[in-house]
Design an enzyme around this catalytic site. Structure first.
Site, mmCIF file in Angstrom:
data_model
loop_
_atom_site.group_PDB
_atom_site.id
_atom_site.type_symbol
_atom_site.label_atom_id
_atom_site.label_comp_id
_atom_site.label_asym_id
_atom_site.label_seq_id
_atom_site.Cartn_x
_atom_site.Cartn_y
_atom_site.Cartn_z
ATOM 1 N N GLN A 170 -4.375 -1.199 9.793
ATOM 2 C CA GLN A 170 -4.366 -2.542 9.221
ATOM 3 C C GLN A 170 -4.929 -3.556 10.225
ATOM 4 O OE1 GLN A 170 -3.367 -3.364 5.993
ATOM 5 N NE2 GLN A 170 -4.136 -5.404 6.481
ATOM 6 N N ASP A 187 -10.713 3.371 4.311
ATOM 7 C CA ASP A 187 -11.169 1.971 4.247
ATOM 8 C C ASP A 187 -12.692 1.897 4.152
ATOM 9 O OD1 ASP A 187 -9.310 -0.060 4.084
ATOM 10 O OD2 ASP A 187 -8.850 -0.055 6.228
ATOM 11 N N LYS A 244 0.844 -1.198 0.000
ATOM 12 C CA LYS A 244 0.000 0.000 0.000
ATOM 13 C C LYS A 244 0.874 1.240 0.000
ATOM 14 C CE LYS A 244 -3.875 -2.330 2.213
ATOM 15 N NZ LYS A 244 -4.467 -2.779 3.474
#
Ligand code: NDP
Length: 295
Positions: free
Chosen positions: A99, A122, A55
């Site tokens: 994460q 997200d 990412k």
């Protein structure tokens, strides 16, 4: 019988990343803004490490700032919330991604709830979930967003299609079902308690599978001419002892029935990161009151 066309997620993801890079250049040139993504990883889970590194790398390749925060597994919930609060206040971090999974003892919902919804790239914050539920603008979860882009590319208009989503997770199945509904599909959500899953799947014009069960959806559950999106990523060992990736759909057999199907790898996987870049650009635009035609 002709084999299903492969839906090339890798190529589409590359195009989305190129669009994001172009938008970043425009934001810098016209508004002096460089979008930034802050990633937070707690502990040393090897899979998470790879995801976070990828990412960060792709964020930088698109010309954005990447701020990596790696915290030890012993980090307390209070410390993590403190970092999230700091990132919420940081004008250079337009997107915040924590994460998952987080170590035991940390309340994932509490951490997610504390991310500023405008930085929630997200799309997991209850505010963004609520906006999705009510069909209003907001940051959408990356994997379902990627699935929708693949479907819209393949079918153009989804109106009236019967979409069966197998799996009801908060990060894939549920939000995707809402997006399909917004695109005027008739939606069925199936899960581990669904009776006669095979016959439910056989009704699908669009079949999306996100169960984490290697190849559980058999080829003959796929209706002729269906479009199949396989979200699963499972590492399995073949007879010769080699490890490789398979999806949640029995790919070779399903390919004989479907009109089009995503491969694993190279289908939904690359779309998830591409949509994360897109969301980060969108978040930066929103925070600076910029409207770009592509976002
Ligand atoms: P979860 O484990 O959170 O949810 C799995 C869902 O599948 C649950 O709703 C469960 O039902 C359902 N399910 C499990 N077994 C069956 C069964 N035998 N029949 C019908 N339904 C079943 O998974 P996720 O959605 O988070 O992830 C699923 C897969 O997608 C994983 O392989 C993951 O690695 C992959 N993934 C890939 C991404 C990408 O970028 N390509 C991103 C995210 C995930 P119930 O609710 O009843 O338990």
């Amino acid at each position: 019988m002709a084999e299903a066309r492969l839906i090339d997620g890798k190529a589409m993801a590359a195009a989305i990343c190129a669009d994001a890079a172009r938008d970043v250049a425009r934001l810098q040139a016209d508004h002096g803004v460089t979008p930034g993504l802050a990633t937070v990883m707690v502990g040393d889970d090897p899979a998470s490490e790879i995801y976070v590194r990828n990412k960060g790398r792709q964020t930088e390749q698109a010309g954005m700032n990447s701020f990596r925060h790696v915290l030890p597994a012993t980090t307390t919930q209070e410390d993590l919330l403190h970092l999230v609060a700091k990132l919420n206040r940081d004008p250079k971090a337009h997107g915040i991604l924590v994460q998952l999974p987080l170590p035991a003892g940390i309340d994932v919902d509490l951490v997610m709830d504390n991310i500023d919804p405008v930085k929630d790239v997200d799309g997991f914050h209850p505010v963004n979930m609520g906006l999705l539920m009510s069909g209003r603008d907001g940051l959408r979860p990356c994997t379902p967003l990627g699935c929708m882009m693949l479907l819209e590319y393949e079918l153009e208009d989804l109106t009236g299609c019967h979409a069966v989503v197998v799996g009801r997770s908060n990060i894939v199945g549920k939000p995707l079902a809402l997006m399909l509904l917004a695109a005027h599909c008739t939606v069925t959500i199936a899960h581990s308690r669904t009776r006669d899953l095979a016959s439910v799947c056989r009704q699908a014009d669009i079949l999306v599978v996100s169960t984490g069960r290697p190849e559980m959806v058999r080829g003959d559950w796929v209706r002729p001419d269906a479009v199949v999106i396989d979200v699963g990523i499972n590492r399995v060992e073949s007879a010769d002892g080699k490890r490789h990736l398979v999806g949640d759909v029995e790919f070779a057999a399903a390919r004989k029935h479907a009109r089009a199907i995503t491969p694993v790898p190279g289908g939904v996987g690359p779309m998830t990161i591409a949509c994360l870049l897109r969301n980060t650009v969108a978040a930066a635009c929103r925070q600076h009151g910029v409207i770009l035609p592509t976002i």
